[in-house]
Motif scaffolding. Structure first.
Motif: not given
Length: 82
Positions: A32-43
Motif C-alpha cells: 500500500s505504501i509503495t502504491e501511494a509513493e508511486e502515485k505521489y511521484s506521478y502527481l
C-alpha cells in the motif's frame, strides 16, 4: 508504536493487522505504501517545477518537526499489552 498500543491510539499497522492478520499485514502495508509513493511521484512530476520544489522543502521541514517510527516486533499488540 509502543505508546500507541498502551494509549490505544490509532495506528495504521495495527489496523492492517486487525483486517488482514499478523502474517499478511506487514507485506500488504508495504504494498500500500509503495502504491501511494508511486502515485505521489506521478502527481509531483505533474506540478510546476518551482511549486514542486517549494512543496518538497515544506515536507522536509514538517518531517523534522515530527517523528515516524515502526516496529515489526509490535505486530502482536495483545501480547505487548500483557
Amino acid at each position: 508504536m509502543q505508546d500507541d498500543v498502551l494509549e490505544n491510539n490509532f495506528n495504521i499497522l495495527r489496523m492492517f493487522v486487525r483486517i488482514y492478520g499478523a502474517s499478511s499485514a506487514p507485506t500488504l502495508l508495504a504494498k500500500s505504501i509503495t502504491e501511494a509513493e508511486e502515485k505521489y511521484s506521478y502527481l509531483l512530476s505533474a506540478l510546476d517545477p518551482q511549486l514542486a520544489l517549494t512543496y518538497k522543502r515544506r515536507c522536509e521541514e514538517a518531517t523534522k518537526e515530527g517523528s515516524w517510527s515502526s516496529s515489526r516486533d509490535m505486530v502482536h499488540t495483545t501480547d505487548y499489552r500483557r
